[in-house]
Design a protein around this motif. Structure first.
Motif, PDB file in Angstrom:
ATOM      1  N   LYS A   5       0.826  -1.201   0.000  1.00 40.32           N
ATOM      2  CA  LYS A   5       0.000   0.000   0.000  1.00 40.32           C
ATOM      3  C   LYS A   5       0.866   1.260   0.000  1.00 40.32           C
TER       4      LYS A   5
ATOM      5  N   TYR B 121       0.700   0.960  -4.292  1.00 45.35           N
ATOM      6  CA  TYR B 121      -0.717   1.095  -4.635  1.00 45.35           C
ATOM      7  C   TYR B 121      -0.980   2.278  -5.562  1.00 45.35           C
ATOM      8  N   GLN B 122      -0.357   3.414  -5.307  1.00 45.58           N
ATOM      9  CA  GLN B 122      -0.570   4.566  -6.183  1.00 45.58           C
ATOM     10  C   GLN B 122      -0.099   4.260  -7.599  1.00 45.58           C
TER      11      GLN B 122
ATOM     12  N   ARG C 218      -2.801   2.298  -9.332  1.00 42.79           N
ATOM     13  CA  ARG C 218      -3.893   3.151  -9.799  1.00 42.79           C
ATOM     14  C   ARG C 218      -3.513   3.859 -11.105  1.00 42.79           C
TER      15      ARG C 218
ATOM     16  N   GLN D 222     -13.393   5.495 -13.205  1.00 40.06           N
ATOM     17  CA  GLN D 222     -13.624   6.049 -11.874  1.00 40.06           C
ATOM     18  C   GLN D 222     -14.330   5.041 -10.982  1.00 40.06           C
TER      19      GLN D 222
ATOM     20  N   LEU E 155     -11.647   2.544  -9.849  1.00 38.66           N
ATOM     21  CA  LEU E 155     -10.738   3.123  -8.857  1.00 38.66           C
ATOM     22  C   LEU E 155     -11.436   3.318  -7.516  1.00 38.66           C
ATOM     23  N   ASN E 156     -12.690   3.730  -7.552  1.00 37.48           N
ATOM     24  CA  ASN E 156     -13.443   3.882  -6.303  1.00 37.48           C
ATOM     25  C   ASN E 156     -13.575   2.534  -5.590  1.00 37.48           C
TER      26      ASN E 156
ATOM     27  N   ASP F 143     -10.200   1.633  -4.045  1.00 37.60           N
ATOM     28  CA  ASP F 143      -9.946   2.425  -2.837  1.00 37.60           C
ATOM     29  C   ASP F 143     -10.747   1.869  -1.658  1.00 37.60           C
TER      30      ASP F 143
ATOM     31  N   VAL G 122      -9.142  -1.324  -0.484  1.00 35.02           N
ATOM     32  CA  VAL G 122      -7.937  -1.030   0.290  1.00 35.02           C
ATOM     33  C   VAL G 122      -8.313  -0.649   1.720  1.00 35.02           C
ATOM     34  N   ASP G 123      -9.358   0.140   1.881  1.00 29.40           N
ATOM     35  CA  ASP G 123      -9.816   0.492   3.230  1.00 29.40           C
ATOM     36  C   ASP G 123     -10.219  -0.766   4.005  1.00 29.40           C
TER      37      ASP G 123
ATOM     38  N   ASP H 158      -7.084  -2.614   5.075  1.00 31.53           N
ATOM     39  CA  ASP H 158      -6.448  -1.951   6.214  1.00 31.53           C
ATOM     40  C   ASP H 158      -7.100  -2.389   7.523  1.00 31.53           C
TER      41      ASP H 158
END
Length: 503
Positions: free
Chosen positions: A440, A444-445, A448, A483, A486-487, A490, A493-494, A497
Motif C-alpha cells: 500500500k 498502490y498509487q 492506480r 472512476q 478506482l473507487n 480504494d 484497500v480500506d 487496512d
C-alpha cells in the motif's frame, strides 16, 4: 666507414620489415549493437526489463512505467572497439544516461570508422490512439468450432509502431470452460514455428482472452500488475489488442502467454510439478486429496510423460503436506518446511485485493514445486469472477467491496477449508500485514496510475467492442468506468487496512 654502411643497410632492412608487418595488420571495421536493453534490476522505475528492437541504426524502446527518464542504465552487447555517448565511453550495465531528449550512441570500430544509433523512446501511455491488431485467416474461410481440434490458417500482427509486425502460419482453437460458452469466444493459438510476439520470449503457444464478462475490460489489468509488483514468479504479461478473424472484426482482446512449463514461462525445471486445483476436474491425470477433498489435476509433467507410478508419487508428496495442514498441531508443526510462506502471502494479497472468490471452491488455483523445493502458490489465473461479480451483480459493485474473501460457511468448501486454515496461522497473518503495508505504501498509487493508463489505451477501441457484444456492465464511457473501478479499489484497500489491523 665500411662497417657503418653495413650497419645502416641492416637497420634499413629491419625498418622495412617492421613496416611490412604493420601493413599486414588489418583492423576490423565491424561496428554494431547485438542487443540492447534496460534491465529492471538496474532501473528501479521499470516494472520489467525492456528489450529494445534494433532496426538499422535506430534503437526502439517501449517503456511501460518510468520513474525518471533522465536516469537510465542500458545493458548491451556489441561488435566494435568502443561505445560512446557525447564523447564519453559507455560501459554496459554501468553508464547512466538521460533518455528524456535526443540520444545517440556511437560505436567506433577498430579501424576508426563509426556508426551512429539514434534512440527512440516511447511510453506505453502514448500508444493510446491505436491498439495492435491481430488478423487471423482460416484456410478456406473455415471456422473455429472446437476446443480440441485446431483450425489452420495464417496470423498477421500489425504492431502499430508499438511492437514488431509478424506474419506466419498457425492453428487456432477454442479454450476455457464457462467462457467458451459465452458469445465472445476465447482462443488458443499455436504457431507453426516459435516466435517472439509483442516483445515476449519466443514460444509457439499463445492465448487470446475475450474478457466478455467485464465490458470495462479493466479487471485483468489489476491482478497481473499487482502480481508483478509483488514479484510473483511466472506472472503473465497482458497486451491489449484488436482481433479480426476471416475479415470480421471481433473486438478487443488481451493477448498473453499460454500456461506452460519452460524457460521464460513457468520455469520450474524438467522435474518440477505444476498442480491445478479446480472443481471442473477435467484433466486425464488427477486425484482428490485425502484430507480436504481438493480436486488436484496434474498440469506438469505433461500428459505424455505421466504414468500411474508418477501420479502416485505426486499424490503422496502433496498429501504429506496436506496432512500437516490438517494436523491438530497445526501451525505448531513443520508444515512451513514444505510450503513457502512468502509465496502464499503475496498470492493472497492479489486475491484479497481483487476479491477473487474462486479460491474457495477451488477453481483455477495453481501450486508449483521445483524438484527438492517447497510448494509455492502460483501462477495467478482467471479473475472473471473477481471484484464481487455474480450473475446478479456486475463487477465493482461498491456495496460488496468490504466483503471477506473466504465464505465462512458452516460446511466449508474444500478450498475455503484448506487455504482459510493456512491464512489463520498467526505467522501468515503477521507476514500478510507486513507485505500489505509495504504494498500500500510503495505500490498502490502506481497500480492506480497503471489502471488509468490501461483505460486510456483501450478506451478508443471499446465502442467497437460494445457495438458487437454489448456493454456488459460498462457505462459505455471509459472515463466513468475507470472512476468506478478506482473507487472500488480504494474501498477494498480500506477494507484490507481494517482486515490487517486484527493481526
Amino acid at each position: 666507414m665500411r662497417h657503418l654502411k653495413i650497419t645502416l643497410f641492416i637497420f634499413g632492412l629491419l625498418l622495412w620489415g617492421c613496416q611490412e608487418s604493420i601493413h599486414d595488420v588489418v583492423l576490423s571495421s565491424e561496428k554494431e549493437f547485438i542487443d540492447f536493453s534496460l534491465e529492471k534490476s538496474l532501473n528501479p522505475g521499470l516494472d520489467e526489463t525492456v528489450t529494445a528492437e534494433i532496426i538499422n541504426s535506430e534503437i526502439r524502446l517501449i517503456i511501460p512505467e518510468l520513474a525518471d527518464k533522465k536516469k537510465l542504465i542500458a545493458t548491451f552487447n556489441y561488435k566494435g572497439d568502443i561505445v560512446l555517448v557525447n564523447s564519453k565511453k559507455q560501459e554496459s550495465g554501468t553508464s547512466l544516461n538521460d533518455y528524456s531528449g535526443p540520444l545517440k550512441y556511437i560505436i567506433q570500430a577498430e579501424d576508426g570508422t563509426q556508426i551512429v544509433y539514434t534512440v527512440k523512446v516511447t511510453l506505453k501511455d502514448e500508444l493510446k490512439s491505436s491498439l495492435p491488431h491481430i488478423y487471423i485467416n482460416i484456410d478456406d474461410n473455415g471456422s473455429i468450432t472446437s476446443k480440441e481440434v485446431y483450425a489452420n490458417g495464417t496470423i498477421t500482427i500489425e504492431g502499430k509502431e508499438a511492437y514488431s509486425d509478424y506474419e506466419g502460419r498457425m492453428g487456432i482453437r477454442g479454450r476455457g470452460n464457462t467462457t467458451w460458452g459465452l458469445p465472445k469466444k476465447p482462443y488458443k493459438i499455436k504457431l507453426d514455428s516459435e516466435a517472439s510476439l509483442f516483445g515476449m520470449p519466443a514460444y509457439r503457444e499463445w492465448i487470446l482472452l475475450a474478457e466478455y464478462l467485464d465490458g470495462t475490460m479493466l479487471y485483468n489489468s489489476i491482478p497481473y500488475k499487482t502480481a508483478r509488483m509483488l514479484e510473483i514468479p511466472y506472472t503473465n504479461h497482458l497486451i491489449p489488442v484488436e482481433l479480426t478473424i476471416n475479415d470480421e472484426y471481433q473486438g478487443v482482446y488481451s493477448f498473453t502467454e499460454h500456461k506452460e512449463v519452460g524457460e521464460n514461462r513457468i520455469d520450474i525445471g524438467e522435474n518440477g510439478v505444476l498442480l491445478e486445483l479446480d472443481t471442473y476436474f477435467d484433466e486425464v491425470w488427477k486425484f482428490t486429496s485425502e484430507k480436504y477433498d481438493l480436486p488436484v489435476m496434474i498440469q506438469f509433467p505433461k500428459e505424455k510423460d505421466m504414468s500411474q507410478e508418477r501420479l502416485d508419487e505426486i499424490r503422496s508428496d502433496f498429501e504429506n503436506f496436506e496432512a500437516l495442514v490438517f494436523d491438530p498441531e497445526f501451525p505448531e508443526n513443520d508444515y512451513l518446511d514444505y510450503f513457502d510462506d512468502l509465496s502464499f502471502v503475496n498470492y493472497m494479497i492479489v486475491y484479497q485485493l481483487t476479491l477473487n472468490m474462486e479460491i474457495n471452491y477451488p477453481k483455477s488455483t495453481y501450486i508449483n514445486k521445483k524438484a527438492g523445493g517447497k510448494y509455492r502458490m502460483g501462477i495467478i489465473w482467471d479473475f472473471d469472477h473477481g471484484f464481487a461479480y455474480s450473475s446478479s451483480s456486475p463487477h465493482y459493485n461498491i456495496n460488496y467491496a468490504g466483503s471477506p474473501l473466504f465464505w465462512n460457511q458452516a460446511t466449508p468448501a474444500p478450498g475455503e477449508a484448506f487455504f482459510g486454515k493456512i491464512m489463520n496461522d498467526p505467522h501468515m497473518g503477521s507476514l500478510f500485514k507486513e507485505r500489505w503495508n509495504w504494498f500500500k505504501t510503495n505500490k498502490y498509487q502506481e497500480l492506480r496510475e497503471y489502471v488509468t493508463s490501461w483505460s486510456d489505451i483501450i478506451g478508443p477501441s471499446l465502442t467497437g467492442d460494445h457495438d458487437l457484444w454489448g456493454e456488459r456492465g460498462s457505462s459505455g464511457d471509459a472515463g466513468t468506468d475507470l472512476q468506478r473501478v478506482l473507487n472500488w479499489l480504494d474501498a477494498r484497500v480500506d477494507y484490507l487496512d481494517d482486515y490487517v489491523s486484527g493481526f
